[in-house]
Scaffold this motif. Sequence first.
Motif, PDB file in Angstrom:
ATOM      1  N   PHE A 137      62.296  43.311  50.498  1.00  0.00           N
ATOM      2  CA  PHE A 137      61.109  44.025  50.015  1.00  0.00           C
ATOM      3  C   PHE A 137      60.796  43.617  48.573  1.00  0.00           C
ATOM      4  CE2 PHE A 137      59.261  47.740  47.829  1.00  0.00           C
ATOM      5  CZ  PHE A 137      58.095  47.825  48.536  1.00  0.00           C
ATOM      6  N   LEU A 138      61.853  43.577  47.722  1.00  0.00           N
ATOM      7  CA  LEU A 138      61.637  43.198  46.317  1.00  0.00           C
ATOM      8  C   LEU A 138      61.121  41.761  46.206  1.00  0.00           C
ATOM      9  CD1 LEU A 138      64.531  44.760  44.201  1.00  0.00           C
ATOM     10  CD2 LEU A 138      62.101  45.350  44.239  1.00  0.00           C
ATOM     11  N   ILE A 139      61.636  40.889  47.053  1.00  0.00           N
ATOM     12  CA  ILE A 139      61.188  39.489  47.021  1.00  0.00           C
ATOM     13  C   ILE A 139      59.683  39.415  47.300  1.00  0.00           C
ATOM     14  CG2 ILE A 139      61.345  37.260  48.226  1.00  0.00           C
ATOM     15  CD1 ILE A 139      64.351  37.946  48.658  1.00  0.00           C
ATOM     16  N   PHE A 140      59.260  40.193  48.292  1.00  0.00           N
ATOM     17  CA  PHE A 140      57.819  40.210  48.591  1.00  0.00           C
ATOM     18  C   PHE A 140      57.019  40.751  47.419  1.00  0.00           C
ATOM     19  CE2 PHE A 140      58.742  39.451  53.077  1.00  0.00           C
ATOM     20  CZ  PHE A 140      57.641  38.700  53.432  1.00  0.00           C
ATOM     21  N   VAL A 141      57.519  41.852  46.815  1.00  0.00           N
ATOM     22  CA  VAL A 141      56.794  42.442  45.686  1.00  0.00           C
ATOM     23  C   VAL A 141      56.665  41.424  44.557  1.00  0.00           C
ATOM     24  CG1 VAL A 141      56.878  44.194  43.867  1.00  0.00           C
ATOM     25  CG2 VAL A 141      57.424  44.812  46.235  1.00  0.00           C
ATOM     26  N   VAL A 142      57.768  40.763  44.224  1.00  0.00           N
ATOM     27  CA  VAL A 142      57.733  39.793  43.117  1.00  0.00           C
ATOM     28  C   VAL A 142      56.746  38.664  43.433  1.00  0.00           C
ATOM     29  CG1 VAL A 142      59.076  38.027  41.913  1.00  0.00           C
ATOM     30  CG2 VAL A 142      60.038  40.307  42.270  1.00  0.00           C
ATOM     31  N   GLY A 143      56.795  38.149  44.642  1.00  0.00           N
ATOM     32  CA  GLY A 143      55.907  37.047  45.025  1.00  0.00           C
ATOM     33  C   GLY A 143      54.449  37.442  44.943  1.00  0.00           C
ATOM     34  N   VAL A 144      54.154  38.611  45.500  1.00  0.00           N
ATOM     35  CA  VAL A 144      52.762  39.047  45.558  1.00  0.00           C
ATOM     36  C   VAL A 144      52.220  39.375  44.162  1.00  0.00           C
ATOM     37  CG1 VAL A 144      51.422  41.060  46.262  1.00  0.00           C
ATOM     38  CG2 VAL A 144      52.737  39.816  47.958  1.00  0.00           C
ATOM     39  N   VAL A 145      53.050  40.018  43.338  1.00  0.00           N
ATOM     40  CA  VAL A 145      52.611  40.353  41.976  1.00  0.00           C
ATOM     41  C   VAL A 145      52.401  39.067  41.165  1.00  0.00           C
ATOM     42  CG1 VAL A 145      53.330  41.395  39.786  1.00  0.00           C
ATOM     43  CG2 VAL A 145      53.611  42.660  41.927  1.00  0.00           C
ATOM     44  N   ALA A 146      53.317  38.124  41.297  1.00  0.00           N
ATOM     45  CA  ALA A 146      53.181  36.871  40.550  1.00  0.00           C
ATOM     46  C   ALA A 146      51.891  36.146  40.946  1.00  0.00           C
ATOM     47  CB  ALA A 146      54.386  35.963  40.810  1.00  0.00           C
ATOM     48  N   GLY A 147      51.638  36.062  42.253  1.00  0.00           N
ATOM     49  CA  GLY A 147      50.421  35.401  42.724  1.00  0.00           C
ATOM     50  C   GLY A 147      49.170  36.114  42.234  1.00  0.00           C
ATOM     51  N   SER A 148      49.182  37.456  42.325  1.00  0.00           N
ATOM     52  CA  SER A 148      48.003  38.222  41.916  1.00  0.00           C
ATOM     53  C   SER A 148      47.713  38.031  40.434  1.00  0.00           C
ATOM     54  CB  SER A 148      48.205  39.719  42.196  1.00  0.00           C
ATOM     55  OG  SER A 148      48.525  39.914  43.551  1.00  0.00           O
ATOM     56  N   LEU A 149      48.777  38.007  39.619  1.00  0.00           N
ATOM     57  CA  LEU A 149      48.568  37.854  38.175  1.00  0.00           C
ATOM     58  C   LEU A 149      47.934  36.505  37.860  1.00  0.00           C
ATOM     59  CD1 LEU A 149      51.740  39.436  36.527  1.00  0.00           C
ATOM     60  CD2 LEU A 149      49.367  40.232  36.418  1.00  0.00           C
ATOM     61  N   MET A 150      48.435  35.471  38.516  1.00  0.00           N
ATOM     62  CA  MET A 150      47.854  34.141  38.261  1.00  0.00           C
ATOM     63  C   MET A 150      46.399  34.103  38.729  1.00  0.00           C
ATOM     64  SD  MET A 150      50.995  31.477  38.899  1.00  0.00           S
ATOM     65  CE  MET A 150      52.062  32.416  39.978  1.00  0.00           C
ATOM     66  N   GLY A 151      46.112  34.757  39.848  1.00  0.00           N
ATOM     67  CA  GLY A 151      44.726  34.843  40.320  1.00  0.00           C
ATOM     68  C   GLY A 151      43.859  35.608  39.332  1.00  0.00           C
ATOM     69  N   LEU A 152      44.440  36.694  38.785  1.00  0.00           N
ATOM     70  CA  LEU A 152      43.687  37.510  37.823  1.00  0.00           C
ATOM     71  C   LEU A 152      43.296  36.675  36.598  1.00  0.00           C
ATOM     72  CD1 LEU A 152      42.666  40.339  36.956  1.00  0.00           C
ATOM     73  CD2 LEU A 152      44.904  40.727  35.925  1.00  0.00           C
ATOM     74  N   ILE A 153      44.210  35.805  36.165  1.00  0.00           N
ATOM     75  CA  ILE A 153      43.894  34.960  35.002  1.00  0.00           C
ATOM     76  C   ILE A 153      42.683  34.066  35.333  1.00  0.00           C
ATOM     77  CG2 ILE A 153      44.723  33.035  33.583  1.00  0.00           C
ATOM     78  CD1 ILE A 153      47.551  34.334  33.849  1.00  0.00           C
ATOM     79  N   ASN A 154      42.707  33.446  36.506  1.00  0.00           N
ATOM     80  CA  ASN A 154      41.537  32.663  36.932  1.00  0.00           C
ATOM     81  C   ASN A 154      40.283  33.522  36.927  1.00  0.00           C
ATOM     82  OD1 ASN A 154      42.527  30.087  37.375  1.00  0.00           O
ATOM     83  ND2 ASN A 154      43.235  30.566  39.455  1.00  0.00           N
ATOM     84  N   GLY A 155      40.414  34.729  37.484  1.00  0.00           N
ATOM     85  CA  GLY A 155      39.271  35.639  37.577  1.00  0.00           C
ATOM     86  C   GLY A 155      38.716  35.977  36.202  1.00  0.00           C
ATOM     87  N   LEU A 156      39.602  36.262  35.251  1.00  0.00           N
ATOM     88  CA  LEU A 156      39.146  36.620  33.908  1.00  0.00           C
ATOM     89  C   LEU A 156      38.410  35.450  33.266  1.00  0.00           C
ATOM     90  CD1 LEU A 156      42.265  38.611  32.639  1.00  0.00           C
ATOM     91  CD2 LEU A 156      39.973  39.529  33.008  1.00  0.00           C
ATOM     92  N   LEU A 157      38.973  34.248  33.419  1.00  0.00           N
ATOM     93  CA  LEU A 157      38.324  33.072  32.824  1.00  0.00           C
ATOM     94  C   LEU A 157      36.920  32.878  33.410  1.00  0.00           C
ATOM     95  CD1 LEU A 157      41.304  30.531  32.836  1.00  0.00           C
ATOM     96  CD2 LEU A 157      40.324  31.698  30.863  1.00  0.00           C
ATOM     97  N   ILE A 158      36.805  33.113  34.725  1.00  0.00           N
ATOM     98  CA  ILE A 158      35.534  32.836  35.393  1.00  0.00           C
ATOM     99  C   ILE A 158      34.541  33.981  35.196  1.00  0.00           C
ATOM    100  CG2 ILE A 158      34.463  32.489  37.664  1.00  0.00           C
ATOM    101  CD1 ILE A 158      37.280  31.105  38.366  1.00  0.00           C
ATOM    102  N   ALA A 159      35.016  35.238  35.337  1.00  0.00           N
ATOM    103  CA  ALA A 159      34.090  36.372  35.266  1.00  0.00           C
ATOM    104  C   ALA A 159      33.728  36.741  33.837  1.00  0.00           C
ATOM    105  CB  ALA A 159      34.699  37.580  35.980  1.00  0.00           C
ATOM    106  N   LYS A 160      34.734  36.762  32.964  1.00  0.00           N
ATOM    107  CA  LYS A 160      34.468  37.263  31.610  1.00  0.00           C
ATOM    108  C   LYS A 160      34.017  36.155  30.666  1.00  0.00           C
ATOM    109  CE  LYS A 160      35.778  41.494  32.525  1.00  0.00           C
ATOM    110  NZ  LYS A 160      34.834  42.615  32.548  1.00  0.00           N
ATOM    111  N   LEU A 161      34.740  35.021  30.710  1.00  0.00           N
ATOM    112  CA  LEU A 161      34.362  33.930  29.798  1.00  0.00           C
ATOM    113  C   LEU A 161      33.286  33.031  30.389  1.00  0.00           C
ATOM    114  CD1 LEU A 161      37.778  32.827  28.227  1.00  0.00           C
ATOM    115  CD2 LEU A 161      36.025  34.299  27.269  1.00  0.00           C
ATOM    116  N   LYS A 162      32.957  33.274  31.658  1.00  0.00           N
ATOM    117  CA  LYS A 162      31.903  32.499  32.337  1.00  0.00           C
ATOM    118  C   LYS A 162      32.187  30.997  32.356  1.00  0.00           C
ATOM    119  CE  LYS A 162      29.260  36.294  32.250  1.00  0.00           C
ATOM    120  NZ  LYS A 162      29.621  37.231  33.304  1.00  0.00           N
ATOM    121  N   ILE A 163      33.446  30.641  32.484  1.00  0.00           N
ATOM    122  CA  ILE A 163      33.787  29.227  32.619  1.00  0.00           C
ATOM    123  C   ILE A 163      33.528  28.832  34.076  1.00  0.00           C
ATOM    124  CG2 ILE A 163      35.645  27.510  32.436  1.00  0.00           C
ATOM    125  CD1 ILE A 163      36.965  29.354  30.409  1.00  0.00           C
ATOM    126  N   PRO A 164      32.888  27.700  34.328  1.00  0.00           N
ATOM    127  CA  PRO A 164      32.657  27.294  35.723  1.00  0.00           C
ATOM    128  C   PRO A 164      33.983  27.246  36.481  1.00  0.00           C
ATOM    129  CG  PRO A 164      31.471  25.844  34.223  1.00  0.00           C
ATOM    130  CD  PRO A 164      32.314  26.747  33.376  1.00  0.00           C
TER     131      PRO A 164
END
Lengths: 495, 355
Positions: B93-120
């Motif tokens: 269960f912990l392995i899944f949590v760590v994997g999913v949280v890590a992936g989501s955080l990296m996705g969030l960084i992409n999202g912030l760059l694209i949505a907030k900074l308006k980078i293509p």
Amino acid sequence: MAQNMFLRMHNVSKTFPGVKALKNIDLEVEYGEIHALIGENGAGKSTLIKILSGVYQPDEGAEIIIDGVVQKTITPLDSLKRGIAVIYQDFSLFPNLSVAENIAMVSRVEKRKKIVNWRETNQIARSALDKLGLRIPLSKTLSELSVAKQQLVAIARALVNDAKLIVMDEPTSALSRGEVESLFSIIRNLKEQGISILFISHKLDELFAISDRFSILRDGKYVGTFGEDELDDDRLISLMVGRKIEYKIFEKRTLVDPIFEVRNLSKAGNFKDISFTLHRGEILGITGLVGAGRSELAQAIFGLNPSDSGELILEGKRLQVNAPEQAVQHGISYIPENRLTEGLILKKTMSDNICLTVLKQISSRHGLIEKAAQNKLVEKWIEEMHIRPNIPNMITSKLSGGNQQRVVLSKWLATDPKVLIVDEPTNGIDIGAKADIHQLLRDLSEQGMSIIVISSELPEILAIGDRVLVMRRGKIAATLDGKNLTQEEIMKEAL
Amino acid sequence: MNNIFSQIKRSKEMGILAILVVISIIISAFNSSFLTFGNLLDVVKSNIVLGIMSMGMLLVLLTGGIDVSIASVISAVTVIIGRFMVDYSSNIFLIFVVGVVAGSLMGLINGLLIAKLKIPPIVATLGTMSVIFGLVLYLTNGNWITGIPQNFIDFGRVTIGQFPVAGSDQIQGIPIQFLFLLFAIALTWFILKYTMIGRGIYAIGGNRDSAERIGMNSENITLFIYTYEGFLIGLAGVVHTSIMRQVDPNAFIGFEIQVIAAVVLGGASVLGGYGSVSGTIIGVSLFCIINNGLILMHIPTFWQKIVVGIVLITSISFDVIQKRMHDKKNIKVDIDESESSFKRLGVAEKSTSQA
């Protein structure tokens, strides 16, 4: 009287930096009234609608009462909630979604839904379409519908939000006659339900067929509101036109030596059966309402928007023009309407811009630019066109509008054109600079260049056009002699 | 009935499904082992990761975006959970949590760059791709992580049901990883069909200005898309590790193009607005079957890369040409086709309408 009014706008003005777009406008729309808003291009109709829909805020002192409630300010959301729905020419719909979803989307967003209820979506859409007496399959993707049906979907969407005043901006511009008829019967049906319509159009026949009253704007000012029985075509036109002429009117010439001929030029959805002759040293004015196909025609002649059929004949030779390079080679140049975005590279120097069309002339055999040749050429044009300040390395964006226009002109004159087409040459520059440009064009024509001037500004056309060609709905409505021509005569043909 | 038929005929998905059937027939004509339960099961199992990630990519493409960082994100996820289970805990269960949280955080960084900074999107994700791949190499020196805990390996071997394999005595079950693919498909389908965020994704892809004009928050929707995509990649990372039982930090180099090609093949438009879960499933299946077919027909593997590129370019060209034809059809000027004088007509209409 005041109780009958859904909308009362009083003393509405709007100032943009440097321009007073609206001056003390009054507009009153009754409940269940079909009200036409008319005026020439640039009379201020769009600005007024944007104030009504909350996109722009009016200047101090405006009084706006919607449905009996005084509005101190209007935001786009206020406007929607007070029952005002603007159907823009692009409809603001979603081409990839179903009819039902397009109709219900606004109300979903307004209710701050998180989860989608498809049954409710279909019910909302069904009842809105029923109100209009329409049968459009709810599950159909919007982009599969005709433009006319898409428009009806936009109207249905407005009804879902309890619209009490629907503003339609040029609603018939892409409809066939039959479709216009069915749109009108729907508009009359809405009127019976007590919904008011503010109808913006240039088509007088349609306006007279549907409208109860007419409000006329001219040059950002309110001319008046008239009942349908108080007006006819001539009266309406004389109320719409009549901008003051502030320019020197050049003496009109009759020229006989044909140089350029356009024969039966057509392009589907752009223009049809265009034929005219341009004479050596002549200035031919082309005017018409926005959307009449003027710029499309100019771009076709220049090869930017190649025509489907027809011929271009220059000095007796039939031309093949499918790309701008070919046009330039033959001696046809075109200066586009928006010189800032289309005509100039603003971040480059004046010198770089002027040379752009003639790089081959100033290059060595190996294709490298020779500085000395470039400087010589640029100095010649700065001198000839009186570009100020006369610093070749000045960044173009720092020049005044009038001087930028001179740079664009120089750039194209450097190609030594026989036919020069200028599209709205004085758009957005001050009166003094406009007069200079007129003088310049006149001088060029006296040196033997043949010039086509496209302009919406009737006084400009009257000032410099030896002859005037009026376009309407993609066709040539009339070719008029520039001598003693009046704005009314032109507008009659344009509408 | 007629109506349903015409709708099916028109749908892009049905077209792709037809191609899928034809290609399957061609491949099985060359190689009789293609259409066997065993081979199909292998195809499914080796493409579960591709399937899960394609669901995230679908959302991104629907809004007209693109994400080229996904291969680096899944590499990082596999490295993170690899180290986590070797060094800290083998709790599944912990392995899944760590994997999913890590992936989501990296996705969030992409999202912030694209949505907030308006980078293509292409530029933002190219940047994060390089950073994440760099970090992965820094942390692993390019070395594999082995010594995966036995309980995680056992988890990865769980199968469901027992199916006899035709022509042999073997019995095979559906691998547990398949459930995660079903979960990703069901969740994505639900989001797209039944949530306002999902409908907002379509609305933004169809007409961003209109969507904003009616009060949709395109920034938040963009943030959601990239974070959700990261979440699915996190899930895919755990699933991948449970199949491979070791972590190769370089396993995914070049994988983004396969995911994008599969989704585009399923009818999603790179221009935004068009695409569906069902189409993506068909597209991914077609893509996998082409790849599998190439292997079964003993065609050298470099041909796979060539085929992927051709698939991608062909599908996108199709969209672009279709859009251009549609734009061309749009009328710029309403040409007056009536020959009679309209003004007289106007007066006539006026008098008849009063009568």
